[in-house]
Design a protein around this motif. Structure first.
Motif, PDB file in Angstrom:
ATOM      1  N   SER A  51       0.824  -1.212   0.000  1.00 27.27           N
ATOM      2  CA  SER A  51       0.000   0.000   0.000  1.00 27.27           C
ATOM      3  C   SER A  51       0.858   1.262   0.000  1.00 27.27           C
ATOM      4  CB  SER A  51      -0.938   0.004   1.213  1.00 27.27           C
ATOM      5  OG  SER A  51      -1.807  -1.107   1.174  1.00 27.27           O
TER       6      SER A  51
ATOM      7  N   ILE B 194      -3.297   4.121  -5.512  1.00 27.08           N
ATOM      8  CA  ILE B 194      -4.488   3.943  -4.666  1.00 27.08           C
ATOM      9  C   ILE B 194      -5.291   5.229  -4.588  1.00 27.08           C
ATOM     10  CG2 ILE B 194      -5.263   3.527  -2.284  1.00 27.08           C
ATOM     11  CD1 ILE B 194      -2.919   1.581  -1.986  1.00 27.08           C
TER      12      ILE B 194
ATOM     13  N   THR C 260      -9.152  -0.608  -0.267  1.00 25.23           N
ATOM     14  CA  THR C 260      -7.912  -1.034   0.385  1.00 25.23           C
ATOM     15  C   THR C 260      -8.113  -1.144   1.888  1.00 25.23           C
ATOM     16  OG1 THR C 260      -6.611   0.068  -1.336  1.00 25.23           O
ATOM     17  CG2 THR C 260      -5.460  -0.509   0.691  1.00 25.23           C
TER      18      THR C 260
END
Length: 674
Positions: free
Chosen positions: A297, A304, A313
């Motif tokens: 991430s 993202i 996420t």
């Protein structure tokens, strides 16, 4: 634990001297500490309750004599051999009062005193009455006074043993924790070093976060094995063995009552491990998954946020975290159910049994109050290491699972690091009928054959997945072939250690990787053989020196991880300078100009004309305009070379290369006209 335990034991042997010293200090601490109840027993039975022993009249004063009603008395255990003993007298306790009896008891039993008369009732109902005199506090003190020096000496000895045991315990814990830290330091170094030996394909299937978890979290769990588990288990075994020995010396019948504790503890451990092993395996795997997701991430945060995947996420992370939380709670419930609370239940049941036996006179008159006190003291001390062992069962299972994961990584086949130097080769490369597949028979290269002479530039072009990067992966020996051969200066690359083969190779990737440090350190990679002058020259050769000197820190300007504070062009120039500073015989450019602006590309193209001399250069390029000067262009399609030649000959051929070039030129013309 099987082989895992054996491998952990091999790490222990690396530091066996300090660990042996720590365990030796632990045994001394246990022995010193266990002497305490014997001293307490002596204080109770001899110095405190010993007043009820027989007293005999003597004629002269002495160290242990007591004067009462004009007569002198000495307790029976203070007479020397052959010393004359006079009439017998007794000091007897009835409830909270003490009475003096001239003479002796015919038998002992339940005592009652009233109106100067003492009545003793035996267990068989027989009674006897004696005339007695109640002692005042000052008179009672006279009989206790001879015991006070011995009582104080015993108390001082007891306190001294506690201090000595504390000193031994401090030394033991210090040595054991230092050794544990050294073991884990060595283990982390071994794991990290092994990751450097693993082939590139291993990391294709294992997320970086999971590797990080094994190097950090799992080795830290193993540290607890040596710091807490080893100390508690070893001290527990020593304590229990020593206490059982002391109990047999104290009173064999009482020690037999406590013997069932050992099988109970063993069954306890077996049952606990059966359930805890399964929970810990899931917990460690979920923790690795969480670390992998966090790492991914962070690396992909721009994507993202750009594609609004934050909520999705977060949901994925929460799901992983929820599963981790669920199994942590299962383990917590197991620990709560089988921890010291259950130990306390077992201990209290044992105490009730012993007190009941003592109260009912089942143990006989030989078990005195001092013996009972010492037994209860020893049992309390025994349950302390039992609690310690039980409470460390969770850490034991966590460490075992973590150690298995660490050793599983260490068991992955790696490549031994070759030492020494290899003479710089010319850089003549020959591929002969090379066929290669990453998985089974899914071939990405088929019968690839070509030759690159020293100083030549070979360009590889083709659609995505045509096999361009695979050729260079094989040349670098990131992967090894099974069919055909690859030779450098006539020597098969499989006969050259990977480290020595790559010693004279340089590579520039499309997305260069920069490390935390400075611009200069990223060029030299802190190699002592790359001097400051060589770094400066490499930056000048790629035309980047003046650009970087305009920064506040010059070429010592700090660089963050991945070079996030630099532009794509600046990162690529550093990567070029890095390759050139190592003066490679073979230079590989893997779409190195794909993410560079036109102005920077022009600078690099000028620099390449200089640095290519004397080097064999392989170029993967989607921009065909950048490879017009290549000596040889290989056109790949589905893993096969379908065309080869220089720019002019391929344009005359009018095949795939011609179509690709015309398509790109047409696109460029459209952009310019727009």
């Amino acid at each position: 634990m099987g082989s895992t335990g054996k491998r952990l034991f091999r790490y222990v042997l690396l530091y066996k001297k300090p660990i042996a010293a720590a365990l030796g200090l632990l045994m001394l601490a246990v022995c010193v500490e266990l002497a305490g109840p014997f001293i307490a027993k002596r204080m109770i039975d001899n110095n405190i309750l010993g007043i009820e022993k027989k007293w005999h009249e003597v004629l002269s004063d002495g160290k242990y004599t007591v004067t009462y009603n004009g007569k002198r008395y000495k307790r029976e255990d203070h007479f020397a051999d052959g010393e004359t003993r006079g009439e017998t007298a007794r000091v007897l306790q009835v409830e909270r009062k003490y009475y003096f009896l001239e003479g002796d008891l015919a038998f002992d039993g339940k005592r009652e005193a009233a109106n100067g008369k003492l009545t003793v009732t035996a267990s068989d109902g027989q009674t006897a009455t004696y005339p007695v005199t109640e002692l005042s506090v000052s008179e009672l003190y006279r009989f206790y006074k001879p015991e006070i020096p011995g009582l104080l000496a015993m108390a001082a000895a007891y306190f001294g043993l506690l201090v000595l045991a504390a000193g031994f315990t401090y030394g033991q814990r210090l040595l054991l924790q230092k050794s544990a830290n050294r073991i884990v330091q060595r283990m982390r170094e071994d794991v990290f070093a092994h990751t450097q030996r693993l082939p590139v394909q291993y990391f294709d299937n294992l997320p970086a976060g999971k590797v990080v978890s094994r190097i950090t979290n799992d080795t830290e769990a193993v540290r607890e094995l040596f710091v807490a588990v080893l100390a508690n288990f070893f001290s527990g075994v020593v304590y229990m063995a020593a206490i059982y020995g002391a109990l047999f010396l104290l009173e064999p019948r009482l020690s037999l009552i406590s013997l069932p504790l050992v099988p109970i503890l063993l069954v306890w451990i077996v049952v606990y491990r059966k359930f805890a092993a399964r929970y810990n395996q899931v917990i460690r795997n979920k923790l690795s998954d969480i670390n992998a997701m966090i790492n991914e991430s962070i690396q992909g945060m721009p994507i993202i946020q750009a594609f609004r995947r934050r909520e999705k996420t977060m949901q994925e992370f929460e799901e992983l975290n929820r599963e981790f939380f669920t199994y942590q709670n299962k383990l917590l419930n197991l620990n709560s159910l089988t921890s010291h609370n259950l130990v306390n239940v077992v201990r209290n049941v044992l105490f009730i049994v012993v007190v009941w036996l003592f109260w009912g006179d089942w143990l006989g008159s030989i078990v005195t109050v001092g013996v009972l006190y010492a037994f209860i003291d020893y049992m309390n001390r025994m349950f302390q290491p039992i609690v310690g062992i039980v409470n460390q069962l969770a850490n034991l299972e966590t460490a075992r699972v973590s150690a298995e994961r660490v050793f599983r990584l260490l068991d992955e086949p790696g490549v031994d690091v070759a030492t020494g130097e290899m003479e710089r080769y010319k850089g003549e490369v020959r591929f002969e009928n090379v066929t290669f597949a990453y998985k089974n028979d899914d071939y990405v290269l088929r019968n690839i054959s070509f030759e690159a002479k020293q100083g030549e530039t070979v360009a590889l072009v083709g659609h995505t997945g045509s096999g361009k990067s695979s050729i260079l992966n094989l040349l670098f020996r990131f992967y090894d072939i099974e069919h055909g051969s690859i030779k450098v200066d006539g020597v098969d690359v499989r006969d050259i250690p990977k480290q020595l083969l790559r010693q004279h190779m340089g590579i520039v990737l499309q997305d260069p990787y920069l490390f935390t440090g400075t611009i200069a350190s990223n060029v030299s990679l802190n190699n002592p053989k790359i001097s400051r002058e060589k770094v400066v020259q490499a930056l000048k050769d790629v035309g980047a020196y003046d650009m970087f000197m305009s920064l506040p820190g010059g070429i010592d300007e700090p660089v963050l991880e991945k070079g996030s504070t630099l532009s794509a062009g600046q990162r690529q120039l550093i990567s070029f300078a890095r390759a050139l500073a190592y003066d490679p015989a073979i230079l590989i450019l893997d779409e190195a100009t794909a993410s560079i602006d036109t102005e920077t590309e022009a600078i690099i193209q000028q620099a390449l004309d200089v640095v290519k001399k004397g080097r064999t250069t392989f170029v993967i390029a989607h921009r065909l305009s950048t490879i017009r000067q290549a000596d040889q262009i290989l056109v790949l399609d589905h893993g096969e070379i379908v065309e080869r030649g220089n720019h002019e000959s391929l344009m005359e051929l009018g095949g795939k290369y011609y179509a690709m070039y015309q398509l790109q030129q047409g696109a460029s013309a459209s952009v310019v006209s727009a």
